[in-house]
Design an enzyme around this catalytic site. Structure first.
Site, PDB file in Angstrom:
ATOM      1  N   LYS A 111       0.825  -1.216   0.000  1.00  0.00           N
ATOM      2  CA  LYS A 111       0.000   0.000   0.000  1.00  0.00           C
ATOM      3  C   LYS A 111       0.857   1.263   0.000  1.00  0.00           C
ATOM      4  CE  LYS A 111      -0.760   0.662   4.959  1.00  0.00           C
ATOM      5  NZ  LYS A 111      -0.057   1.940   5.079  1.00  0.00           N
ATOM      6  N   THR A 112       1.939   1.266   0.787  1.00  0.00           N
ATOM      7  CA  THR A 112       2.792   2.459   0.850  1.00  0.00           C
ATOM      8  C   THR A 112       3.449   2.726  -0.499  1.00  0.00           C
ATOM      9  OG1 THR A 112       3.226   2.028   3.193  1.00  0.00           O
ATOM     10  CG2 THR A 112       4.704   3.554   2.081  1.00  0.00           C
ATOM     11  N   ASP A 151      -3.703   7.856   4.186  1.00  0.00           N
ATOM     12  CA  ASP A 151      -3.191   6.527   4.523  1.00  0.00           C
ATOM     13  C   ASP A 151      -3.946   5.975   5.735  1.00  0.00           C
ATOM     14  OD1 ASP A 151      -1.559   4.293   4.438  1.00  0.00           O
ATOM     15  OD2 ASP A 151       0.017   5.211   5.656  1.00  0.00           O
ATOM     16  N   GLU A 152      -4.049   4.651   5.843  1.00  0.00           N
ATOM     17  CA  GLU A 152      -4.693   3.973   6.992  1.00  0.00           C
ATOM     18  C   GLU A 152      -6.091   4.538   7.256  1.00  0.00           C
ATOM     19  OE1 GLU A 152      -3.387   1.392   8.110  1.00  0.00           O
ATOM     20  OE2 GLU A 152      -1.212   1.521   8.276  1.00  0.00           O
ATOM     21  N   GLN A 212      -8.255  -4.730   8.837  1.00  0.00           N
ATOM     22  CA  GLN A 212      -7.245  -4.366   9.840  1.00  0.00           C
ATOM     23  C   GLN A 212      -7.697  -3.172  10.685  1.00  0.00           C
ATOM     24  OE1 GLN A 212      -2.918  -4.934   8.786  1.00  0.00           O
ATOM     25  NE2 GLN A 212      -3.716  -4.852   6.711  1.00  0.00           N
ATOM     26  N   ARG A 268       1.230 -11.026  10.292  1.00  0.00           N
ATOM     27  CA  ARG A 268       2.559 -10.483  10.614  1.00  0.00           C
ATOM     28  C   ARG A 268       3.647 -11.495  10.249  1.00  0.00           C
ATOM     29  NH1 ARG A 268       1.414  -6.242   9.675  1.00  0.00           N
ATOM     30  NH2 ARG A 268      -0.598  -7.159   9.178  1.00  0.00           N
TER      31      ARG A 268
END
Length: 688
Positions: free
Chosen positions: A33-34, A217-218, A248, A594
């Site tokens: 995503k980044t 973002d997020e 998330q 993770r």
């Protein structure tokens, strides 16, 4: 242009090349995503030719902003006269207020107060109003009010319960004080920015036209105030691109509103949705468990992660009798990894509840494993645990002045700093311990240097300590029960923002103490305290150490070898009042994703629960993730159709499901076909 787009997969490229109109980039864990967000920013500026001054990219942390800025600038032309504005929501608010706070009749020479300054001010006001409530609780409630755009006057009018009426009165004086002194707190940075834009239409238009391309973002972590602020900022163009993952969304407890991402396409029409479903982090078995688990949630937009890495080892289950055996088994597995040359920084253990770190800390210390606790405080260094230990030390040795001072007003007994200082000076002058001076002054043998009210409180404390000393001298069997009955330390922490977490820590300690007594009936309090001292003295190790952390703290991180402990009902999922099963499941999804290649999920037969050892059931999540077959597990499969799904009808065309209810063997769906809402049976539509 191709240089910028190199290395992007088709979905990432589709997101980057979309220019005008709202867009939701639904980015699964580890899907880049980044990279997508920073490349899109570079594409707008370096390829399309958008002026950097017309872009605004918002994040949640300074660390994320710095990383994204660096990555985006590497892709942009070096001839830029100034960089694009890429910052946190609150930094944007600060910059905006410096230019426009005068519209509220205030000077732009305002000063920002931090959380400590805020608490000091609240403490002063609470003292003036003679209100005795926990400061963290007061501060948290006022923060919630501001983020819900509730003025002090509205809160004062609507508050019904006594404690909330008190907080409303504090809020009124607090806000008047900071305005009078031209101060702003952290929440004001956004609240005042919204207020100015909402009340000044010309400025709203001007600001929206300036920031023609906005990215966030997020987005799943945004709250109600941030959503409304984004509505105003994008009102003139709707060129709002948000990146996030509804699966998330794990911060509902601190105000994040998952509806912001679930309903984005409806709130900002027309909207393009791009799903990033290729995961570059984890192997297939790990993603299969994550996908299978999260499918049991009904409130989600829906996506399925596929592994770019391909096949790998199966997810492992570690079953132990209790938490001590669990810690020992994990330590053994980690030692094997280290002997094989594994970097300790690639090994982590995650937990849902902070209290579970105690057994890990103890087990790893005994095994000689270096570890670091991230995003938290070591178990024996937590305030509530240090309070109990200080009580134990005073009970064991009443002349321990240091420990007595720590607990003399915990729970609150109305014994202020001035009274304590008077007692300390008098004890020093008499050359005796603080405890001895208090006892003798209460008996009239020495001068009473405190008020009668304080003396009454101290009398009760001294009686409690003497009673507990008698109990300790006879046997420790019933000591813990009597201790909580007399001291009521849990009540002291119950009203705090993180009160539940602290009470769970206290229960863990109580349970550990009872367990120690059961295993060694001849144990003395001094021996127990000595053992605790050895556990709590391990030096903090920052490098080349195994990571122990909560799942919340692990979000955004990744590890080659991952252990997740506490997969039992009551612990993970955490059950009880205020707990949201879908958010618990999202936490499970975050935990699993993770892991890069080696994942071990751990569960035990018994654990301390509310201070006592209890037999517990394995977590429903193990069954929901398809890792075990057990008919006793509570498995809740999601509906075939759910809110947010896109469907196609042969007459009405494409619509979005707004509600799904079971109707016989199928579902009755409420579907919005471009503003025309219809109730249709599910057999008459197709999923898209």
């Amino acid at each position: 242009m191709e240089t910028i787009l190199n290395g992007l997969n088709p979905a990432q490229r589709e997101a980057v090349e979309h220019i005008d109109g709202a867009m939701l980039i639904l980015a699964g864990a580890g899907s880049g995503k980044t990279k997508t967000l920073t490349t899109r920013l570079a594409y707008l500026i370096g390829v399309i030719g958008i002026d950097p001054a017309n872009t605004l990219t918002l994040t949640f942390t300074n660390k994320a902003a710095a990383e994204m800025r660096e990555r985006a600038l590497r892709l942009m032309p070096h001839t830029l006269s100034y960089p694009p504005l890429l910052c946190t929501f609150h930094k944007f608010g600060l910059l905006f207020l410096k230019f426009h706070i005068e519209k509220l009749g205030r000077s732009n020479a305002f000063v920002i107060i931090d959380s400590d300054d805020k608490k000091r001010l609240l403490r002063t006001i609470a003292k003036e109003l003679k209100i005795d409530l926990n400061l963290s609780f007061i501060a948290s409630e006022i923060s919630k009010y501001k983020n819900s755009l509730l003025s002090p006057e509205v809160v004062l009018e609507k508050a019904e319960l006594p404690d909330y009426k008190k907080i409303a009165n504090i809020y009124v004086k607090y806000q008047a004080n900071i305005e009078e002194n031209n101060l702003v707190d952290f929440d004001d940075l956004l609240m005042l920015t919204y207020k100015i834009l909402a009340e000044n239409d010309d400025l709203r238009q001007e600001t929206s036209k300036r920031y023609q391309y906005i990215m966030v973002d997020e987005y799943q972590d945004t709250n109600e105030l941030q959503f409304q602020l984004l509505e105003l900022l994008s009102s003139e163009h709707h060129n709002l691109c948000v990146v996030g993952d509804d699966d998330q969304s794990i911060y509902g407890w601190r105000g994040a509103n998952i509806r912001n991402i679930l309903e984005f396409a409806n709130n900002f029409k027309p909207c393009k949705t791009v799903k990033l479903e290729t995961n570059y982090r984890s192997t297939e078995p790990i993603l299969k468990a994550a996908n299978t688990l999260i499918e049991h949630n009904s409130t989600r937009l829906g996506k399925k992660l596929t592994s770019h890495k391909g096949a790998g080892d199966d997810v492992k289950l570690l079953h132990s009798l209790d938490e001590s055996m669990e810690a020992k088994a994990i330590a053994h597995e980690i030692q094997k990894l280290l002997e094989q040359g594994t970097d300790p920084n690639e090994i982590a253990v995650l937990y849902r509840i902070n209290a579970l770190s105690r057994s890990l800390e103890e087990g790893f210390t005994k095994a000689g494993l270096a570890f670091k606790l991230i995003g938290g405080i070591r178990f024996y260094e937590r305030a509530e645990i240090k309070d109990i230990i200080s009580y134990f030390r005073v009970i064991s040795n009443p002349h321990d002045d240091f420990s007595l001072i720590r607990i003399i007003n915990k729970p609150k007994r109305g014994i202020g700093k001035a009274s304590i200082e008077k007692l300390q000076k008098a004890a020093f002058d008499a050359q005796i311990s603080l405890f001895e001076y208090i006892v003798k002054s209460l008996l009239g043998e020495l001068p009473l240097v405190i008020s009668k009210k304080v003396a009454s409180s101290l009398t009760t404390l001294i009686e409690d300590i003497k009673l507990l000393r008698i109990e300790v001298s006879e046997a420790l069997d019933n000591f813990m029960t009597l201790f909580e009955e007399r001291i009521k330390l849990k009540d002291h922490y119950a009203g705090m923002v993180d009160g539940m977490d602290r009470i769970l820590n206290i229960d863990e300690f109580y349970g550990y103490f009872r367990d120690a007594v059961t295993k060694n009936p001849d144990l003395t309090l001094d021996e127990f305290l000595n053992d605790i001292s050895l556990q709590s003295d391990q030096d903090q190790i920052e490098e080349n150490a195994i990571t122990i952390m909560s799942i919340h703290a692990a979000k955004g991180l990744e590890f080659e070898h991952l252990f997740v402990i506490g997969l039992e009902e009551e612990f993970f999922p955490l059950l009880g009042e205020g707990c949201n099963m879908e958010e618990e499941r999202r936490l499970g999804y975050v935990a699993i994703t993770r892991a890069k290649s080696d994942l071990t999920l751990c569960y035990v037969d018994s654990r301390f629960y509310k201070g006592r050892r209890k037999m517990i059931d394995k977590s429903r999540f193990l069954g929901e993730a398809g890792l075990i077959q057990d008919t006793s597990l509570k498995i809740t499969k999601q509906a075939a159709f759910k809110k947010g799904d896109l469907v196609k009808h042969k007459i009405f065309g494409i619509g979005r499901v707004q509600a799904a209810n079971k109707s016989g063997k199928e579902y009755k769906l409420l579907i919005n076909f471009g503003g025309n809402k219809k109730e249709i049976l599910s057999s008459f539509v197709q999923s898209i």
